[in-house]
Design an enzyme around this catalytic site. Structure first.
Site, PDB file in Angstrom:
ATOM      1  N   HIS A 148     -55.487  21.888  13.352  1.00 53.61           N
ATOM      2  CA  HIS A 148     -55.648  20.671  14.163  1.00 53.61           C
ATOM      3  C   HIS A 148     -57.099  20.304  14.454  1.00 53.61           C
ATOM      4  O   HIS A 148     -57.371  19.176  14.867  1.00 53.61           O
ATOM      5  CB  HIS A 148     -54.929  20.809  15.513  1.00 53.61           C
ATOM      6  CG  HIS A 148     -53.451  20.999  15.417  1.00 53.61           C
ATOM      7  ND1 HIS A 148     -52.634  20.129  14.735  1.00 53.61           N
ATOM      8  CD2 HIS A 148     -52.643  21.972  15.913  1.00 53.61           C
ATOM      9  CE1 HIS A 148     -51.376  20.552  14.825  1.00 53.61           C
ATOM     10  NE2 HIS A 148     -51.354  21.668  15.535  1.00 53.61           N
TER      11      HIS A 148
HETATM   12  O1  VJV Z   1     -48.279  18.956  23.578  1.00 52.68           O
HETATM   13  C1  VJV Z   1     -49.455  19.229  23.760  1.00 52.68           C
HETATM   14  C2  VJV Z   1     -50.364  18.405  24.661  1.00 52.68           C
HETATM   15  C3  VJV Z   1     -50.070  18.327  26.047  1.00 52.68           C
HETATM   16  C4  VJV Z   1     -51.180  18.430  27.057  1.00 52.68           C
HETATM   17  C5  VJV Z   1     -51.371  19.891  27.509  1.00 52.68           C
HETATM   18  N1  VJV Z   1     -50.121  20.442  28.076  1.00 52.68           N
HETATM   19  C6  VJV Z   1     -50.292  21.846  28.475  1.00 52.68           C
HETATM   20  C7  VJV Z   1     -49.042  20.386  27.049  1.00 52.68           C
HETATM   21  C8  VJV Z   1     -48.804  18.932  26.619  1.00 52.68           C
HETATM   22  C9  VJV Z   1     -49.949  17.135  25.225  1.00 52.68           C
HETATM   23  N2  VJV Z   1     -50.024  20.282  23.156  1.00 52.68           N
HETATM   24  C10 VJV Z   1     -49.282  21.179  22.314  1.00 52.68           C
HETATM   25  C11 VJV Z   1     -50.243  21.831  21.320  1.00 52.68           C
HETATM   26  C12 VJV Z   1     -49.538  22.626  20.282  1.00 52.68           C
HETATM   27  C13 VJV Z   1     -50.549  23.282  19.348  1.00 52.68           C
HETATM   28  C14 VJV Z   1     -49.916  23.973  18.161  1.00 52.68           C
HETATM   29  C15 VJV Z   1     -50.957  24.681  17.317  1.00 52.68           C
HETATM   30  C16 VJV Z   1     -50.484  25.081  15.936  1.00 52.68           C
HETATM   31  O2  VJV Z   1     -49.389  25.963  16.012  1.00 52.68           O
HETATM   32  O3  VJV Z   1     -50.037  23.993  15.179  1.00 52.68           O
HETATM   33  C17 VJV Z   1     -51.602  25.743  15.112  1.00 52.68           C
HETATM   34  C18 VJV Z   1     -52.213  26.949  15.712  1.00 52.68           C
HETATM   35  C19 VJV Z   1     -48.615  22.175  23.166  1.00 52.68           C
HETATM   36  N3  VJV Z   1     -47.337  22.540  23.029  1.00 52.68           N
HETATM   37  C20 VJV Z   1     -47.099  23.502  23.964  1.00 52.68           C
HETATM   38  C21 VJV Z   1     -48.278  23.672  24.667  1.00 52.68           C
HETATM   39  N4  VJV Z   1     -49.193  22.845  24.146  1.00 52.68           N
HETATM   40  C22 VJV Z   1     -48.509  24.600  25.768  1.00 52.68           C
HETATM   41  C23 VJV Z   1     -49.808  24.870  26.150  1.00 52.68           C
HETATM   42  C24 VJV Z   1     -50.058  25.750  27.194  1.00 52.68           C
HETATM   43  C25 VJV Z   1     -48.984  26.378  27.861  1.00 52.68           C
HETATM   44  C26 VJV Z   1     -47.681  26.080  27.460  1.00 52.68           C
HETATM   45  C27 VJV Z   1     -47.446  25.195  26.418  1.00 52.68           C
HETATM   46  C28 VJV Z   1     -51.360  26.040  27.608  1.00 52.68           C
HETATM   47  C29 VJV Z   1     -51.563  26.946  28.639  1.00 52.68           C
HETATM   48  C30 VJV Z   1     -50.466  27.542  29.256  1.00 52.68           C
HETATM   49  N5  VJV Z   1     -49.206  27.247  28.865  1.00 52.68           N
HETATM   50  C31 VJV Z   1     -50.674  28.513  30.367  1.00 52.68           C
HETATM   51 ZN    ZN Z   2     -47.888  25.027  15.060  1.00 53.75          ZN
END
Ligand code: VJV
Ligand code: ZN
Ligand code: CA
Length: 393
Positions: free
Chosen positions: A146
């Protein structure tokens, strides 16, 4: 002990660094670099290192990262102070530069070392492929698809894949990028939007507004501006929740088989994100280790120099199962592997079930509903075939 020997007629290299695995994104952050330790422990317990060239990953240099990333972004990444609390939930007003310091991409201790080691492994893998010292190079610490030129995104800060593919392009005319992570490989797609020397193909869960990053629709095939050679060289396979091994394997083999005929890649970069497995903390699919690994085996059978990257994967025991089994495919030992996890495997109890191939019932209790109809999957194949009619050289 398990009779695992070097594969005949070709060389596999494994690029890892135990220092990378010691970094933490924060207590409850889904990304756990420790899953690489668990993977290595399985790979070693099965005796696989005897069949490969094993390299300790170095850190990529600033200049190497600068081949893709902007200097002001790298400077900030190298100097930004670590923060103990991610900000965007608790303190939404505070300025976030380059998308760094939010909860997805926190500024943790040793961040720059972690990023440069991830990229160093992927770049070493690419160099081994370039100079023909390896036919398959494995970099499970990479696959961070990403990251953008001047922006962190979705747990990714440095796009090690783009850096590695740029290296491959110095020695190979055409590179095929394949991405089986449950998320869209947007950073890699965008980086190569304007060239016909790289074709990018991502299979992913697609539900804009609901599921990250929201791009990668079926019609997203690269900007169709007038003289863009990269038009039609981005292929996207948008999927719904619950896809099964059988459907995924069929789709993968049909699409990648056709692309191989038309595009005739001279090297393959395969991102093996393991969050497409059933039971993943962030994923939504019903894939088992067997179905995920079948994609790797299909690519290997094409007999084209290949890098295998890691990527996502948020249930560490299942990530380790998949990447260890896929390592065994690379060295052609998968038919000799005992599905019972060796007794002497460090952290063996973390696997909960003692097999490399737990059933869907063991993983999930009850499987997630499959929202992919045969009709829709046929439409996807049809659309991809239409795009490929534009691809010639
Ligand atoms: O959906 C998003 C972005 C948000 C803003 C931030 N909040 C926490 C979540 C919604 C819109 N981000 C995704 C990113 C997924 C990245 C995937 C990476 C890969 O596998 O493709 C390659 C290495 C997302 N989904 C879930 C989470 N973020 C998430 C983030 C956290 C969390 C729980 C879920 C961050 C910190 C903590 N918990 C404590
Ligand atoms: Zn992924
Ligand atoms: Ca993907």
């Amino acid at each position: 002990e398990f009779g695992i020997t070097r594969p005949k007629g070709y060389t596999v290299s494994y690029h890892a660094n135990p220092e990378m695995e010691k970094h933490h994104f924060g207590q409850t952050h889904p990304m756990k670099p420790w899953r690489l330790t668990l993977t290595k422990s399985l790979v070693s317990a099965y005796g696989m290192p005897f069949a490969m060239d094993n390299y300790n990953t170095r850190a990529a240099t600033y200049e190497e990262l600068n081949s893709f990333h902007a200097s002001d972004y790298l400077d900030y990444l190298a100097s930004a102070p670590a923060e103990d609390m991610p900000r965007d939930i608790d303190n939404p007003d505070k300025e976030v530069r380059f998308n760094l310091g939010g909860s997805d991409c926190p500024l943790f201790h040793g961040l720059y070392d972690y990023c440069s080691m991830s990229a160093g492994g992927s770049l070493d893998a690419a160099r081994k492929i370039c100079n023909k010292q390896s036919d398959i190079a494995i970099a499970w610490g990479g696959g961070l698809h990403h990251a953008k030129r001047s922006e962190a995104s979705g747990f990714c800060y440095i796009n090690d894949i783009v850096v590695a593919v740029l290296q491959l392009l110095r020695c190979f005319p055409r590179v095929l990028y394949i991405d089986i992570d449950v998320h869209h490989g947007d950073g890699v797609e965008e980086a190569f939007f304007s060239t016909d020397r790289v074709m990018t193909v991502s299979f992913h869960k697609y539900a804009p507004e609901i599921f990250f990053p929201g791009t990668g629709g079926l019609d997203d095939n690269g900007p169709k501006s007038e003289h863009n050679p990269g038009a039609h060289h981005a292929i996207n396979v948008p999927l719904n929740d619950g896809i099964t091994d059988e459907q995924y394997e069929h789709l993968f083999q049909t699409i990648i088989g056709k692309i191989n005929e038309v595009f005739r890649p001279s090297a393959i970069a395969l991102q093996c994100g393991a969050d497409s497995l059933a039971g993943d903390r962030l994923g939504r699919f019903n894939l088992q280790v067997q179905g995920h690994a079948a994609c790797v085996e299909f690519c290997k059978r094409l007999n084209i120099p290949m890098i295998m990257f890691g990527g996502g994967g948020y249930t560490p025991r299942n990530v380790a199962r998949a990447w260890a089994f896929e390592t065994s495919i690379a060295i052609d030992a998968h038919k000799k592997i005992d599905p019972i996890i060796p007794q002497h495997t460090p952290w063996r109890e973390r696997f909960i079930h003692d097999t490399l191939f737990p059933t869907l019932e063991q993983i999930l209790g009850e499987p997630r509903a499959n929202r992919n109809t045969q009709k829709r999957l046929q439409e996807i194949v049809q659309h991809v075939h239409e795009q490929l009619r534009f691809v010639t050289h």
